[in-house]
Design a protein around this motif. Sequence first.
Motif, PDB file in Angstrom:
ATOM      1  N   TRP A 148       0.494  -0.821   0.086  1.00 30.12           N
ATOM      2  CA  TRP A 148      -0.305   0.391   0.403  1.00 30.12           C
ATOM      3  C   TRP A 148       0.908   1.183  -0.352  1.00 30.12           C
ATOM      4  CZ3 TRP A 148      -1.488  -4.074   3.081  1.00 30.12           C
ATOM      5  CH2 TRP A 148      -2.040  -5.005   2.823  1.00 30.12           C
ATOM      6  N   PRO A 181      -0.934   6.603   4.246  1.00 29.25           N
ATOM      7  CA  PRO A 181      -1.716   7.557   4.092  1.00 29.25           C
ATOM      8  C   PRO A 181      -0.945   8.055   4.656  1.00 29.25           C
ATOM      9  CG  PRO A 181      -2.770   5.556   4.694  1.00 29.25           C
ATOM     10  CD  PRO A 181      -1.795   5.266   4.533  1.00 29.25           C
ATOM     11  N   GLU A 188      -6.204  -3.014   8.558  1.00 30.93           N
ATOM     12  CA  GLU A 188      -5.994  -1.945   7.064  1.00 30.93           C
ATOM     13  C   GLU A 188      -7.013  -0.907   7.795  1.00 30.93           C
ATOM     14  OE1 GLU A 188      -7.244  -3.467   3.793  1.00 30.93           O
ATOM     15  OE2 GLU A 188      -6.221  -5.590   4.140  1.00 30.93           O
ATOM     16  N   ARG A 189      -8.155  -1.493   8.513  1.00 31.26           N
ATOM     17  CA  ARG A 189      -9.378   0.225   9.141  1.00 31.26           C
ATOM     18  C   ARG A 189      -8.228   0.611  10.163  1.00 31.26           C
ATOM     19  NH1 ARG A 189     -12.334  -3.085  10.722  1.00 31.26           N
ATOM     20  NH2 ARG A 189     -11.933  -3.124  12.791  1.00 31.26           N
ATOM     21  N   LYS A 190      -7.322   0.406  11.021  1.00 27.62           N
ATOM     22  CA  LYS A 190      -7.029   1.123  12.677  1.00 27.62           C
ATOM     23  C   LYS A 190      -5.776   1.998  11.503  1.00 27.62           C
ATOM     24  CE  LYS A 190      -7.331  -2.638  16.056  1.00 27.62           C
ATOM     25  NZ  LYS A 190      -6.626  -2.960  16.984  1.00 27.62           N
ATOM     26  N   GLY A 216      -6.164   3.370   8.144  1.00 24.88           N
ATOM     27  CA  GLY A 216      -6.694   3.874   7.251  1.00 24.88           C
ATOM     28  C   GLY A 216      -5.822   3.551   6.094  1.00 24.88           C
ATOM     29  N   GLY A 251      -5.632   2.534   1.891  1.00 23.33           N
ATOM     30  CA  GLY A 251      -6.802   2.810   0.774  1.00 23.33           C
ATOM     31  C   GLY A 251      -6.883   1.223   0.016  1.00 23.33           C
TER      32      GLY A 251
END
Length: 267
Positions: free
Chosen positions: A208, A211, A251-253, A255, A257
């Motif tokens: 990834w 972010p 992945e959620r914690k 952020g 994409g």
Amino acid sequence: MPKQASSITTLLSSLSSLAEANPSRPVRAPLRIHFPSSSPDSSSPTTITSPGTSVSKDAAALPPSYSISAAALSNITMPNCDLSPVSSHSSSSFSDSATGQHARRGSEASNSAGQIPHYLVVGLDLDPPFPSFPVLGPILHSLEADLRLETEELDADEGYVYLTADEVAGGPEGTRHVGGRVTKPVVGYMGPKPPGVSAPHRYVFLCWEQPGGVDARRVREVLGLGAEGDEGLDGEVGMTTRVRWDQEGFERKLGLGEVVAGNYFVC
């Protein structure tokens, strides 16, 4: 067992679609996995380009480095850097007199927001202890952050750009690979160890773009691994952290994409 993360399902589906669309030739995944030789007596290093390549435990024993297909970097700008094949633009390529390898000169890459991108790579075993009964899966085999595009030496013949650890990144000292590339794991690499009676396991690697606000320090905080500079911080974690890894939650914690690139091998 945890539900398989949608990022993994999507990656495997896209790689399968590539293979179905090109049945007459080997598929080139958007992420290559480069394993160094495991001993001075072993053969040349192993590079995984085609998804589903069968690899021995010895060949995949040491921490890998990575390179990303230029086709997967559509939102990246690299000034003075042409990623098309050398054969098509020979006037802009150069040859390293020491190695004979072709490369391209480049400068700092930036994404569509004008920022210099960094990348995070996660390696997982999807099938422990057995593909038919993966109740321990996935197992986290590696996690690296603060990787950047190595724009000073591009594998333009193959259309891939190498990743290397940011020189200012904190954490463990890291592993130096052929060509000077460095990896600095947040979670140290653990080689494949499927049970002897098991069918081959799938080892998937996903990449990834990090972010804003996400770096190795932030990843350690999310995983509860302590802050940079803590005594004993060397990327090693216990099996309780690795087994039944919650990829979707991770992945959620952070952020994260969409996956930029990925690949897998079997062992």
